[in-house]
Design a protein around this motif. Structure first.
Motif, short mmCIF file in Angstrom:
data_model
loop_
_atom_site.label_atom_id
_atom_site.label_comp_id
_atom_site.label_asym_id
_atom_site.label_seq_id
_atom_site.Cartn_x
_atom_site.Cartn_y
_atom_site.Cartn_z
N ILE A 1 2.83 -4.66 -7.54
CA ILE A 1 3.89 -4.36 -6.58
C ILE A 1 4.29 -5.62 -5.83
O ILE A 1 5.48 -5.88 -5.60
CB ILE A 1 3.43 -3.27 -5.59
CG1 ILE A 1 3.33 -1.92 -6.32
CG2 ILE A 1 4.39 -3.15 -4.40
CD1 ILE A 1 2.71 -0.82 -5.49
N SER A 2 3.31 -6.44 -5.46
CA SER A 2 3.64 -7.69 -4.76
C SER A 2 4.49 -8.60 -5.63
O SER A 2 5.41 -9.26 -5.14
CB SER A 2 2.35 -8.41 -4.32
OG SER A 2 1.72 -9.07 -5.40
N ALA A 3 4.21 -8.61 -6.94
CA ALA A 3 4.98 -9.45 -7.87
C ALA A 3 6.40 -8.92 -8.02
O ALA A 3 7.37 -9.69 -8.00
CB ALA A 3 4.29 -9.51 -9.22
N VAL A 4 6.54 -7.60 -8.19
CA VAL A 4 7.87 -7.00 -8.35
C VAL A 4 8.71 -7.24 -7.10
O VAL A 4 9.89 -7.64 -7.18
CB VAL A 4 7.75 -5.49 -8.63
CG1 VAL A 4 9.12 -4.82 -8.55
CG2 VAL A 4 7.12 -5.25 -9.99
N LEU A 5 8.13 -7.03 -5.93
CA LEU A 5 8.86 -7.27 -4.69
C LEU A 5 9.19 -8.75 -4.53
O LEU A 5 10.25 -9.10 -4.00
CB LEU A 5 8.06 -6.78 -3.49
CG LEU A 5 8.02 -5.27 -3.27
CD1 LEU A 5 7.25 -4.92 -2.01
CD2 LEU A 5 9.43 -4.70 -3.18
N LEU B 1 5.86 4.92 4.40
CA LEU B 1 5.45 5.25 3.02
C LEU B 1 3.95 5.53 2.91
O LEU B 1 3.47 5.88 1.84
CB LEU B 1 5.82 4.10 2.08
CG LEU B 1 7.32 3.86 1.86
CD1 LEU B 1 7.54 2.60 1.02
CD2 LEU B 1 7.97 5.07 1.19
N GLY B 2 3.23 5.37 4.01
CA GLY B 2 1.80 5.69 4.00
C GLY B 2 0.87 4.50 3.97
O GLY B 2 -0.34 4.66 3.77
N GLU C 1 0.83 -1.21 0.00
CA GLU C 1 0.00 0.00 0.00
C GLU C 1 0.87 1.25 0.00
O GLU C 1 0.56 2.23 -0.70
CB GLU C 1 -0.91 0.01 1.22
CG GLU C 1 -2.11 -0.92 1.13
CD GLU C 1 -3.11 -0.67 2.24
OE1 GLU C 1 -4.29 -0.91 2.01
OE2 GLU C 1 -2.70 -0.24 3.33
N GLY C 2 1.92 1.25 0.79
CA GLY C 2 2.81 2.41 0.84
C GLY C 2 3.45 2.69 -0.50
O GLY C 2 3.52 3.85 -0.95
N LEU C 3 3.90 1.64 -1.17
CA LEU C 3 4.54 1.82 -2.47
C LEU C 3 3.54 2.25 -3.54
O LEU C 3 3.93 2.90 -4.53
CB LEU C 3 5.24 0.53 -2.89
CG LEU C 3 6.50 0.18 -2.09
CD1 LEU C 3 7.00 -1.22 -2.45
CD2 LEU C 3 7.59 1.21 -2.37
#
Length: 225
Positions: A69-73, A180-181, A56-58
């Motif tokens: 984002i979950s896949a990239v991380l 990151l929020g 969520e922050g990213l």
């Protein structure tokens, strides 16, 4: 068959070719439910698990979706496996792909800005579903996901306990995501307290027992002269 005992069943990696018609559907169902459970907790808007806080922050700083984002991380975490001498498996790659699609699908299906009673039900249901889904996909025994592999690899390399390594990783991810929020709240605490017991309760029902683990004790024991 699933184990039904109270103790944690064997969960080590079982080779891909053993009973794939039984295990592959279980793996994909479990991962799909896991990704969907993440989206349920996000829509509850009462706090999410540490990695979701980071996602969520990213989202605030990238054009990527929660699932992307979950896949990239997940891929980036895989790079940390190299010095830890960990090797990805079929389950590792499936984890990255299925979670990304199922979590984004859930977010597209579940509306935002729901009333508090509905959000509370979503939070509770999401945590229960998350624990259940972990029991399902881990029980298929296709190997760890990227984050679990980081935990076990770091533990093996450092000699520190898995509990300590997991705690350090989760707290670090949580703090970065919060800065990151990402949303931290009562749901974050409730998840930390409840997902472990739910998973442990569910695992014996879904854990696949390998062929060599099903042999009767008398057959497996060495002959006595």
């Amino acid at each position: 068959m699933a184990a039904t005992g109270k103790n944690t069943p064997p969960l080590a990696y079982v080779r891909f070719g053993e009973n794939p018609l039984r295990r592959i559907p279980q793996l994909f169902i479990g991962l799909a439910l896991y990704g969907f459970s993440l989206s349920v907790m996000v829509r509850a808007s009462l706090g999410v698990n540490p990695w979701s806080v980071l996602y969520e922050g990213l989202e605030n700083y990238t054009p990527l979706s929660f699932g992307a984002i979950s896949a990239v991380l997940g891929v980036l975490v895989l790079l940390t496996w190299i010095p830890l001498k960990q090797k990805p498996t079929f389950g590792t790659i499936a984890n990255i792909i299925v979670l990304a699609f199922s979590s984004d699908l859930g977010l597209s299906l579940i509306p935002e800005d729901l009333g508090l009673p509905v959000r509370i039900m979503l939070l509770i249901g999401g945590i229960v579903l998350n624990g259940l889904s972990i029991g399902i996909y881990v029980g298929a025994r296709f190997g760890p996901g990227p984050r679990d592999g980081l935990m076990t690899g770091a533990s093996a390399t450092s000699g520190k306990s898995i509990r300590l390594i997991r705690t350090v990783i989760e707290i670090t991810v949580l703090i970065i995501g919060w800065l990151l929020g990402g949303s931290v709240g009562v749901g974050t605490v409730l998840y930390a307290l409840c997902v472990g017991p739910v998973t442990q309760f569910c695992l014996p029902w879904f854990a696949y027992r390998a062929v060599d683990e099903r042999r009767p004790a008398a057959e497996a024991a060495p002959a006595v002269a």
